[in-house]
Write a protein that holds these residues in place. Sequence first.
Motif, PDB file in Angstrom:
ATOM      1  N   ALA A   1      19.088  25.260  64.271  1.00  0.00           N
ATOM      2  CA  ALA A   1      19.545  25.124  61.883  1.00  0.00           C
ATOM      3  C   ALA A   1      19.399  26.338  61.328  1.00  0.00           C
ATOM      4  O   ALA A   1      18.861  27.029  62.049  1.00  0.00           O
ATOM      5  CB  ALA A   1      17.862  24.234  62.023  1.00  0.00           C
ATOM      6  N   PRO A   2      19.743  26.177  60.313  1.00  0.00           N
ATOM      7  CA  PRO A   2      20.135  27.169  59.428  1.00  0.00           C
ATOM      8  C   PRO A   2      19.052  28.409  59.552  1.00  0.00           C
ATOM      9  O   PRO A   2      19.058  29.294  59.877  1.00  0.00           O
ATOM     10  CB  PRO A   2      20.309  26.737  57.836  1.00  0.00           C
ATOM     11  CG  PRO A   2      20.914  24.757  58.138  1.00  0.00           C
ATOM     12  CD  PRO A   2      20.868  24.768  59.537  1.00  0.00           C
ATOM     13  N   ASP A   3      17.470  27.919  59.060  1.00  0.00           N
ATOM     14  CA  ASP A   3      16.624  28.738  59.502  1.00  0.00           C
ATOM     15  C   ASP A   3      15.753  28.546  60.294  1.00  0.00           C
ATOM     16  O   ASP A   3      15.062  28.609  60.334  1.00  0.00           O
ATOM     17  CB  ASP A   3      15.596  27.944  57.868  1.00  0.00           C
ATOM     18  CG  ASP A   3      16.342  28.353  56.965  1.00  0.00           C
ATOM     19  OD1 ASP A   3      17.026  29.838  56.312  1.00  0.00           O
ATOM     20  OD2 ASP A   3      16.360  27.631  55.470  1.00  0.00           O
ATOM     21  N   GLY A   4      16.060  27.974  61.809  1.00  0.00           N
ATOM     22  CA  GLY A   4      15.399  27.410  62.833  1.00  0.00           C
ATOM     23  C   GLY A   4      15.651  29.498  63.739  1.00  0.00           C
ATOM     24  O   GLY A   4      15.885  30.169  63.240  1.00  0.00           O
ATOM     25  N   VAL A   5      14.463  29.101  64.700  1.00  0.00           N
ATOM     26  CA  VAL A   5      14.739  30.000  65.705  1.00  0.00           C
ATOM     27  C   VAL A   5      14.333  29.513  67.112  1.00  0.00           C
ATOM     28  O   VAL A   5      13.981  28.887  67.850  1.00  0.00           O
ATOM     29  CB  VAL A   5      12.818  30.228  65.681  1.00  0.00           C
ATOM     30  CG1 VAL A   5      12.025  31.938  66.312  1.00  0.00           C
ATOM     31  CG2 VAL A   5      12.488  30.584  64.037  1.00  0.00           C
ATOM     32  N   LEU A   6      15.568  30.588  67.415  1.00  0.00           N
ATOM     33  CA  LEU A   6      15.781  30.760  69.030  1.00  0.00           C
ATOM     34  C   LEU A   6      14.690  32.043  69.956  1.00  0.00           C
ATOM     35  O   LEU A   6      14.786  32.845  69.316  1.00  0.00           O
ATOM     36  CB  LEU A   6      16.833  31.149  69.269  1.00  0.00           C
ATOM     37  CG  LEU A   6      17.124  31.716  71.497  1.00  0.00           C
ATOM     38  CD1 LEU A   6      16.668  30.592  71.307  1.00  0.00           C
ATOM     39  CD2 LEU A   6      19.106  32.295  71.346  1.00  0.00           C
TER      40      LEU A   6
END
Length: 284
Positions: free
Chosen positions: A141-146
């Motif tokens: 997602a645009p503000d997601g974290v990997l």
Amino acid sequence: MQSTDGADRHAEVAYEQIAPVYDDFTSHHNYREWIDDLLRLGSAHGLRGDTVLDVGCGTGKGFMPLLDLGWQVTGVDISPSMVELARAKAGPEVRIEVADMRELPAYGRFDLVLCLDDAINYLHSVGELEQAFRAMAANLAPDGVLIFDSNTLTTYRTFFAERVVVESHGRRLIWQGHTGGQVEPGQISEATFEVEPLAPGTGPSVPPEIHRQRHHPEPDLRAALAAAGLEVAGLYGCTTDGVPHQPVNEDAHTKSIYITRHERAPQAPVRDRRGTPERTSRSS
């Protein structure tokens, strides 16, 4: 081993063999605490939401704590046998697919993408890292974290040089490292895994199968992430207790933990009415 399309499938072969005994061999791992620690790190760097894609999910040991916490989980793994075991644990409501992280389809836009248990160390070049990170970024997602981990030199100089034997359910599980303890940054290391029955009728023997991993120096990982449009938000090291520390010490820690996200455009300076950049502090 390579597939007909030329892709290296050694990880698939290795985990097809280890799948039936993987949970026994890793029974000492406390995934509940490990996942709790990773969620805390992710939250400190902007993680929000409740959807997660677990890349290299294995038998599901990593995502089961997330299900208990109410996360909506999708899992993928290169090994069909590992996927079958994960599906049996998770039930039909959880989507778990067979996929190579270098050729990862678009499953959605997830708040969290995980790639744990040194899965990326089975990639052997910066080019393969780029492929995998691009595919993961496309599912973020645009503000997601990997969040992913990578083995340090210490792991290849110790675990990949050791003989580890676990006896479980009438079987002897044997990990045999082959590095001799001498490993340089970026080097590929090998170990073999095999299964021996302890007595007749306790299961078939499984001949040694190679596990081949590459140590990824931090500059290589950062370069591959940047090529995929990702940036490092946090970097931690841990030992076998899983407790994160900063800074990473390759001579003391066994894993590096990367908290990453989509690159953010640099903020333009705030300008006053005359068009002059405003100072952000009172100091001159």
